[in-house]
Scaffold this active site. Structure first.
Site, PDB file in Angstrom:
ATOM      1  N   VAL A  61      30.694   6.116  12.673  1.00  0.00           N
ATOM      2  CA  VAL A  61      29.977   7.301  12.201  1.00  0.00           C
ATOM      3  C   VAL A  61      28.462   7.173  12.320  1.00  0.00           C
ATOM      4  CG1 VAL A  61      31.796   8.034  10.636  1.00  0.00           C
ATOM      5  CG2 VAL A  61      30.017   6.474   9.803  1.00  0.00           C
ATOM      6  N   TYR A  62      27.960   6.006  12.702  1.00  0.00           N
ATOM      7  CA  TYR A  62      26.518   5.866  12.863  1.00  0.00           C
ATOM      8  C   TYR A  62      26.073   6.668  14.084  1.00  0.00           C
ATOM      9  CZ  TYR A  62      26.568   1.873   9.576  1.00  0.00           C
ATOM     10  OH  TYR A  62      26.707   1.063   8.481  1.00  0.00           O
ATOM     11  N   SER A  63      25.338   7.733  13.818  1.00  0.00           N
ATOM     12  CA  SER A  63      24.879   8.646  14.881  1.00  0.00           C
ATOM     13  C   SER A  63      26.036   9.130  15.752  1.00  0.00           C
ATOM     14  CB  SER A  63      23.796   7.974  15.741  1.00  0.00           C
ATOM     15  OG  SER A  63      22.606   7.806  15.002  1.00  0.00           O
ATOM     16  N   GLY A  64      27.176   9.357  15.116  1.00  0.00           N
ATOM     17  CA  GLY A  64      28.328   9.899  15.831  1.00  0.00           C
ATOM     18  C   GLY A  64      28.829   9.018  16.958  1.00  0.00           C
TER      19      GLY A  64
END
Length: 341
Positions: A61-64
């Site tokens: 989920v870090y920057s998608g």
């Protein structure tokens, strides 16, 4: 760089890990953390490896997913020199099944992470949170399949409650599934809730602490002072309400104590806050982040020395708060419930 065993496993990790939350900078939330591109990430990885920091932590989920992709590019050609940890469970797409720790989502998330990272295995795969909808046996059997397939080597969790973790460990033991060797948890001088239940559990069950946000969501960088506005460059402007809550009274009491120790040691406030964590029971590795090389080098200065017992005691006193029930009651009967802290 000192190395420690990760929980009760035979796997050693450096006491500092590098968090890739600043990689990519996609969206308002992660954009407030940083916008590290591939070229900058390669330089940061160079500095880390030169210092013996070999473990890099990310999440889908870090920057998608961009953070994993940037990390994959930054370590290209030197996969054998690094350890990769990443996480899955939070929503990663619009599909109804693109969330949680179901067999469907974990297999899909692991395969997608492998592709973005440009590798065929992940050293440490962690559940980013507890999924109350999926049976624990389904979660662990899926992780067991991924380990047997060679896609992941060790498993851990993040942001679990004590009963979440203990139920999972009991299920793993009953069915012979892989045991969680680490708990990536929030822990700092302005957030010591971890000590009440999760630390004793980890020490008893051999689950090492992998600390996230060790500087209290950017509050213990040395730039925040009583009566002064937030520095212009701070993620707190946009993310304060999304991170760990910290009362101003506690924050400034801790900062005052850190300033006194800084004057004694010649170290920075951030270095002292990190060193304090490295001397806490059960801590295997502390995840540090950096917007740039200067921040990274400062964080690397947290190792290779130790606070004195008197300095540790002063910081303990400044950061102490009354624990929640039943822990304040239990600590009144130390003979029956000895505290590890």
């Amino acid at each position: 760089m000192e190395h420690r065993y990760l929980g009760a496993s035979g796997f050693k990790v450096p006491v500092l890990s590098f968090g890739t939350g600043t990689f990519g900078g996609k969206g308002e939330f992660f954009g407030a953390w940083g916008h590290t591109d591939v070229a900058e990430a390669k330089r940061l990885v160079d500095v880390c490896l030169d210092a013996g920091l070999t473990m890099f932590d990310s999440a889908d989920v870090y920057s998608g997913g961009v953070a994993e992709s940037v990390l994959g590019e930054a370590i290209k050609g030197r996969r054998d020199k690094v350890l990769i940890s990443t996480k899955a469970t939070f929503r990663s797409g619009d599909d109804p099944n693109a969330v949680g720790s179901s067999r469907f989502h974990l297999i899909q998330a692991c395969d997608a992470a492998l592709k973005r990272l440009g590798t065929d295995y992940i050293d440490l795969f962690q559940l980013h949170g507890f999924d109350a909808h999926t049976p624990v046996q389904e979660v662990l059997s899926t992780l067991d399949d991924l380990v047997r397939a060679g896609k992941i080597r060790y498993v851990g969790v993040s942001n679990f409650s004590g009963w979440h973790l203990m139920k999972s460990l009991a299920t793993a033991e009953r069915y012979g599934y892989p045991r969680y060797v680490c708990h990536q948890a929030y822990y700092s001088l302005v957030g010591r809730d971890y000590e009440s239940e999760l630390m004793p559990l980890g020490l008893d069950q051999g689950v090492g602490a992998m600390v996230w946000s060790p500087l209290g969501w950017g509050r213990l960088t040395g730039k925040i002072r009583r009566g002064q506005p937030l520095p212009e460059q701070s993620r707190l402007h946009k993310t304060a309400e999304m991170g760990p809550p910290v009362a101003d009274e506690l924050l400034f009491r801790v900062v005052d104590a850190l300033d006194l120790v800084a004057a004694e040691t010649g170290k920075t406030v951030a270095q002292i806050a990190l060193n304090w964590l490295l001397q806490r029971p059960g801590v295997a590795t502390v995840v540090v982040g950096a917007r740039d090389e200067a921040q990274l080098r400062q964080n690397l200065g947290a190792v290779g020395w130790q606070l004195t017992a008197a300095q540790m005691a002063a910081l303990d006193a400044a950061s102490a708060v009354t624990p929640a029930y039943p822990y304040w009651h239990q600590r009144g009967f130390a003979e029956l419930n000895p505290s590890p802290v």
